[in-house]
Design a protein around this motif. Sequence first.
Motif, PDB file in Angstrom:
ATOM      1  N   ARG A  31      68.317  27.960 -28.370  1.00 52.08           N
ATOM      2  CA  ARG A  31      68.594  27.024 -27.277  1.00 52.08           C
ATOM      3  C   ARG A  31      67.985  27.544 -25.975  1.00 52.08           C
ATOM      4  O   ARG A  31      67.331  26.801 -25.234  1.00 52.08           O
ATOM      5  CB  ARG A  31      70.101  26.846 -27.129  1.00 52.08           C
ATOM      6  CG  ARG A  31      70.508  25.883 -26.065  1.00 52.08           C
ATOM      7  CD  ARG A  31      72.050  25.781 -26.039  1.00 52.08           C
ATOM      8  NE  ARG A  31      72.475  24.850 -25.027  1.00 52.08           N
ATOM      9  CZ  ARG A  31      72.587  25.161 -23.743  1.00 52.08           C
ATOM     10  NH1 ARG A  31      72.299  26.377 -23.322  1.00 52.08           N
ATOM     11  NH2 ARG A  31      72.967  24.255 -22.871  1.00 52.08           N
ATOM     12  N   LEU A  35      65.057  25.695 -23.753  1.00 52.92           N
ATOM     13  CA  LEU A  35      65.221  25.364 -22.333  1.00 52.92           C
ATOM     14  C   LEU A  35      64.127  26.018 -21.497  1.00 52.92           C
ATOM     15  O   LEU A  35      63.560  25.392 -20.597  1.00 52.92           O
ATOM     16  CB  LEU A  35      66.602  25.810 -21.850  1.00 52.92           C
ATOM     17  CG  LEU A  35      67.790  25.029 -22.399  1.00 52.92           C
ATOM     18  CD1 LEU A  35      69.097  25.698 -21.995  1.00 52.92           C
ATOM     19  CD2 LEU A  35      67.759  23.586 -21.952  1.00 52.92           C
ATOM     20  N   VAL A  45      65.432  20.414 -16.149  1.00 51.50           N
ATOM     21  CA  VAL A  45      66.465  20.575 -17.162  1.00 51.50           C
ATOM     22  C   VAL A  45      67.811  20.662 -16.462  1.00 51.50           C
ATOM     23  O   VAL A  45      68.006  21.491 -15.580  1.00 51.50           O
ATOM     24  CB  VAL A  45      66.227  21.859 -17.993  1.00 51.50           C
ATOM     25  CG1 VAL A  45      67.346  22.067 -18.993  1.00 51.50           C
ATOM     26  CG2 VAL A  45      64.879  21.784 -18.700  1.00 51.50           C
ATOM     27  N   ASP A  47      71.277  21.646 -17.356  1.00 55.37           N
ATOM     28  CA  ASP A  47      71.983  22.368 -18.415  1.00 55.37           C
ATOM     29  C   ASP A  47      73.443  22.554 -18.020  1.00 55.37           C
ATOM     30  O   ASP A  47      73.800  23.534 -17.367  1.00 55.37           O
ATOM     31  CB  ASP A  47      71.300  23.713 -18.651  1.00 55.37           C
ATOM     32  CG  ASP A  47      71.921  24.494 -19.795  1.00 55.37           C
ATOM     33  OD1 ASP A  47      72.559  23.876 -20.661  1.00 55.37           O
ATOM     34  OD2 ASP A  47      71.766  25.722 -19.806  1.00 55.37           O
TER      35      ASP A  47
END
Length: 70
Positions: A31, A35, A45, A47
């Motif tokens: 992950r 990213l 992004v 997150d």
Amino acid sequence: DTGLDRLATQRPGTEAEAFERAAAEELLQSRADALAEMRHRGLLVVDVAPAAAAAAVVQAYDRLKRQGRI
């Protein structure tokens, strides 16, 4: 995901827990790599946890709007 983070950092007591920890560590690393790759390619992004997604998207939109990027 706090459950996944917890799984990846807790000390395993059994062989099954050791495999679960290894899988959690691998998933978290994949992950993080994904990213980082998206950011490297210039993507924005956001997150955050799902419960915070709506507010985070609005904040990101407002920031981009103020910067004249959209």
